[in-house]
Design an enzyme around this catalytic site. Structure first.
Site, PDB file in Angstrom:
ATOM      1  CB  CYS A  93     -79.940 -21.364  22.244  1.00 54.17           C
ATOM      2  SG  CYS A  93     -79.316 -22.992  21.781  1.00 54.17           S
ATOM      3  CG  HIS A 386     -78.038 -21.904  16.805  1.00 58.18           C
ATOM      4  ND1 HIS A 386     -77.954 -20.735  17.536  1.00 58.18           N
ATOM      5  CD2 HIS A 386     -78.502 -22.856  17.671  1.00 58.18           C
ATOM      6  CE1 HIS A 386     -78.346 -20.980  18.784  1.00 58.18           C
ATOM      7  NE2 HIS A 386     -78.670 -22.245  18.891  1.00 58.18           N
ATOM      8  CB  CYS A 416     -86.592 -22.080  21.806  1.00 62.68           C
ATOM      9  SG  CYS A 416     -85.665 -22.679  20.368  1.00 62.68           S
TER      10      CYS A 416
END
Length: 430
Positions: A93, A386, A416
């Site tokens: 990510c 996301h 994160c």
């Protein structure tokens, strides 16, 4: 990374597609299609001639197996200069942020003057993996000139036949098998993050994102996308302005029977892309562009995924501050990726903890408490969505615009990522 450089890379502009729920408007557009839309919109918005882009760095997590170097495919699809270089990075990510800082570093090393960086992902087009047992048995048939007996041999290798169906993909740690939502549940227990706190955080994220949309704040970054069926998509599709604590409290936990993590306080599966235009400051001035921001520092770290796989920003954010020669009190905006409300609040709690600083950062005092008014001022991944590879570039774009619009000085980013990765950067207004 040095905090001061003789040659500075600056962020000139950013553009992103609307972020929409997986398997909705963008279902027929893969990661490359979405990337093309974001970069095309960026070039149109800025008026930069196609031939001026010297290189592209792109981030992605669900890479298309037939063309995994998305960066080069963008250059070819948009008919940029034939010599436009391109490479693709993947850091879970944090891929989008990795792409942008990689471009900034290349510019500051003098390799290029004008680059595009960003990221995209299409969860709707994630490829279903066949069992390796089936692949190994079928490969000789597909690659050779099989005879009848070869088919019989392949069938014999497949027995027993109960494990030949494709398996549902999961967002889980390869080394531990822990699903990300389970990680968030663990962090909520460790840091004492209640269900009420998570739902309140999620509601705030939606309300702030809705306010940003209504005020036109995102008009500077969101570009319309025309889907293959001719539909025009011009607004983020996941933000719920009417959500409330009452509505969120009705949702059942997803990852543990008596847990606190729900679909409402987690980021949804999302399709989208985000792109950033970077230049050397000198080139930007010569071409007449007004730079928005620059990187003062960045930091990428890893923690043990058997501990708290999503706690990495509580290590990378202080390190980015140290490299910038700053403290948390010096920062005007803090933007933390909201994989889960529980994860974001756990990072905030750790940064305010003296015990965390002593045991994990080898410091005598806590990093500091983050003023809620400065945190994720326009919402985050819980509300906006996301697309794994795009989020970092979205955060850079939003914060660069916010610094330019408000006249504030600095923003601290924290992300994160799977594998126990923490990624952070300090942006400063130019």
């Amino acid at each position: 990374m040095a905090t001061k450089v003789a040659r500075r890379a600056v962020i000139v502009a950013g553009a992103r597609t609307p972020f929409v729920r997986a398997f909705s408007e963008f279902t027929r557009m893969d990661s490359i299609d979405l990337a093309d839309s974001a970069v095309r919109g960026l070039l149109e918005r800025t008026g930069l001639p196609k031939q001026d882009v010297q290189a592209i760095v792109w981030g992605g997590v669900i890479l298309p197996s037939g063309a995994p170097n998305i960066a080069r495919e963008i250059a070819l699809d948009l008919e940029l200069d034939a010599g436009c270089e391109g490479y693709t990075v993947t850091r879970a990510c944090a891929s989008g942020l990795q792409a942008v800082v990689s471009a900034a570093a290349a510019i500051e090393r003098g390799e290029y003057d004008i680059m595009v960086a960003g990221g995209s992902d299409s969860t709707s087009n994630a490829e279903i993996k066949l069992p390796q047992k089936l692949v190994h048995a079928a490969a000789p048939l597909a690659l050779g000139k099989p005879k009848a007996k070869d088919y019989l041999t392949a069938a014999t290798q497949l027995a027993p036949f109960f494990d030949l169906m494709p398996r549902r993909p999961q967002i889980a740690e390869r080394t531990t098998g822990e699903v990300m939502g389970e990680s968030a549940e663990k962090m909520a227990r460790i840091h004492g993050i209640s269900r009420g706190a998570q739902d309140h955080f999620a509601a705030t994220s939606h309300h702030r994102a809705a306010a940003a949309i209504a005020s036109g704040r995102f008009d500077r970054e969101v570009v319309p996308v025309h889907t293959p069926d001719g539909t025009a998509v011009s607004r983020d599709g996941l933000v719920r302005p009417d959500t409330s604590l009452a509505k969120l409290s009705e949702l059942a936990p997803v990852f543990a029977e008596s847990g606190t993590v729900t679909a409402g306080n987690s980021s949804p599966l999302t399709d989208g892309a985000s792109a950033v235009l970077l230049m050397s400051e000198e080139k930007a001035r010569v071409l007449g562009y007004e730079p928005l921001a620059a990187f003062r520092s960045w930091s990428f770290v890893s923690v043990d995924p058997r501990d708290q796989v999503l706690i990495g920003p509580a290590v990378s954010m202080p390190r980015a501050l140290d490299r910038a020669g700053m403290s948390l009190a010096d920062i005007d905006f803090v933007d933390i990726h909201e994989a889960f409300a529980a994860q974001t609040l756990s990072v905030v709690s750790a940064l305010a903890s003296h015990e965390w600083s002593k045991t994990r950062l080898d410091r005598d005092a806590a990093v500091g408490e983050i003023d809620p008014a400065k945190l994720n001022v326009h919402g985050g991944s819980v509300s906006l969505g996301h697309p794994f590879g795009a989020t970092g570039a979205r955060m850079v774009t939003t914060m660069a615009n916010e610094l330019a619009l408000t006249g504030k000085s600095t923003a601290l980013l924290g992300i994160c990522a799977a594998g126990g990765i923490g990624a952070s950067a300090v942006l400063e207004r130019v």
